[in-house]
Design a protein around this motif. Structure first.
Motif, PDB file in Angstrom:
ATOM      1  N   VAL A 176       7.564   2.890   3.327  1.00 46.65           N
ATOM      2  CA  VAL A 176       8.673   3.453   4.104  1.00 46.65           C
ATOM      3  C   VAL A 176       8.505   3.091   5.578  1.00 46.65           C
ATOM      4  CG1 VAL A 176       9.693   5.616   4.945  1.00 46.65           C
ATOM      5  CG2 VAL A 176       9.211   5.321   2.502  1.00 46.65           C
ATOM      6  N   ASN A 177       7.303   3.244   6.101  1.00 41.78           N
ATOM      7  CA  ASN A 177       7.051   2.943   7.513  1.00 41.78           C
ATOM      8  C   ASN A 177       7.221   1.445   7.807  1.00 41.78           C
ATOM      9  OD1 ASN A 177       6.585   5.627   8.133  1.00 41.78           O
ATOM     10  ND2 ASN A 177       4.390   5.460   7.775  1.00 41.78           N
ATOM     11  N   ASP A 206       1.375   5.211  -5.195  1.00 43.33           N
ATOM     12  CA  ASP A 206       0.895   6.558  -4.907  1.00 43.33           C
ATOM     13  C   ASP A 206       1.502   7.002  -3.573  1.00 43.33           C
ATOM     14  OD1 ASP A 206      -0.596   5.261  -2.926  1.00 43.33           O
ATOM     15  OD2 ASP A 206      -2.508   5.498  -3.974  1.00 43.33           O
ATOM     16  N   GLU A 207       1.248   8.243  -3.183  1.00 38.68           N
ATOM     17  CA  GLU A 207       1.873   8.792  -1.966  1.00 38.68           C
ATOM     18  C   GLU A 207       1.527   7.994  -0.708  1.00 38.68           C
ATOM     19  OE1 GLU A 207       4.669  11.150  -0.302  1.00 38.68           O
ATOM     20  OE2 GLU A 207       4.141  11.145  -2.415  1.00 38.68           O
ATOM     21  N   PRO A 208       0.263   7.636  -0.488  1.00 45.70           N
ATOM     22  CA  PRO A 208      -0.032   6.838   0.728  1.00 45.70           C
ATOM     23  C   PRO A 208       0.668   5.473   0.720  1.00 45.70           C
ATOM     24  CG  PRO A 208      -2.050   7.819  -0.135  1.00 45.70           C
ATOM     25  CD  PRO A 208      -0.969   8.067  -1.153  1.00 45.70           C
ATOM     26  N   THR A 241       3.496   4.739  -0.779  1.00 49.30           N
ATOM     27  CA  THR A 241       4.924   5.002  -0.571  1.00 49.30           C
ATOM     28  C   THR A 241       5.207   5.234   0.911  1.00 49.30           C
ATOM     29  OG1 THR A 241       5.098   5.976  -2.773  1.00 49.30           O
ATOM     30  CG2 THR A 241       6.864   6.486  -1.231  1.00 49.30           C
ATOM     31  N   THR A 242       4.381   6.039   1.540  1.00 45.17           N
ATOM     32  CA  THR A 242       4.552   6.315   2.976  1.00 45.17           C
ATOM     33  C   THR A 242       4.394   5.027   3.783  1.00 45.17           C
ATOM     34  OG1 THR A 242       3.766   8.570   2.692  1.00 45.17           O
ATOM     35  CG2 THR A 242       3.665   7.671   4.930  1.00 45.17           C
ATOM     36  N   ALA A 243       3.407   4.222   3.451  1.00 44.30           N
ATOM     37  CA  ALA A 243       3.198   2.956   4.161  1.00 44.30           C
ATOM     38  C   ALA A 243       4.405   2.042   3.995  1.00 44.30           C
ATOM     39  CB  ALA A 243       1.924   2.271   3.654  1.00 44.30           C
TER      40      ALA A 243
END
Length: 146
Positions: free
Chosen positions: A138-139, A130-132, A134-136
């Motif tokens: 990437v970070n 999910d978006e969160p 994916t962001t995690a």
């Protein structure tokens, strides 16, 4: 006193990263092959050329921007040239060096490959996060680029 040994969790993280990368690359290569398209290395070179100023780079610049070893890259550029996806141009300055230049056919193939490649990325990666998450991810991965 020697260095502290790596923790089991760190080793497990390394193994998970490598296995995920290998599996995803294998699956994406398979998707390209099923679509009758060339391997991912072709895409990488064509992409770097397509986004370069004037669509051209020197071979060492392509090597720096991709994960391809020089000896593999030389053979790949030869193959791309035979397929008329790239051409080679002599440096205007001294006549000794060469540019590798993407052709219209190379741009068209890269776009066809991206249609399959982007769908494969979405299916193989995007649909699993999910978006969160994916962001995690990437970070977290960005920490290795610093």
């Amino acid at each position: 006193m020697g260095k502290k040994p790596r923790s089991e969790t760190t080793t497990q993280a390394w193994i998970a990263i490598m296995r995920a990368q290998q599996r995803l690359l294998r699956e994406i290569e398979s998707d390209l092959k099923k679509a009758g398209l060339p391997p991912l290395g072709w895409y990488d070179v064509l992409w770097e050329l397509a986004r370069a100023e004037e669509g051209k780079l020197r071979p060492f610049e392509i090597e720096e921007r991709t994960l391809l070893a020089q000896y593999n890259l030389s053979r790949l550029i030869d193959r791309l040239e035979r397929e008329e996806l790239v051409s080679r141009e002599t440096f205007a300055e001294d006549g000794r060096g060469r540019w590798v230049v993407i052709t219209a056919a190379g741009r068209a193939l890269r776009e066809r490959m991206w249609t399959v490649y982007s769908k494969a990325i979405e299916v193989r990666v995007g649909s699993k996060l999910d978006e969160p998450a994916t962001t995690a991810l990437v970070n977290l991965l960005a920490r290795f680029s610093a």
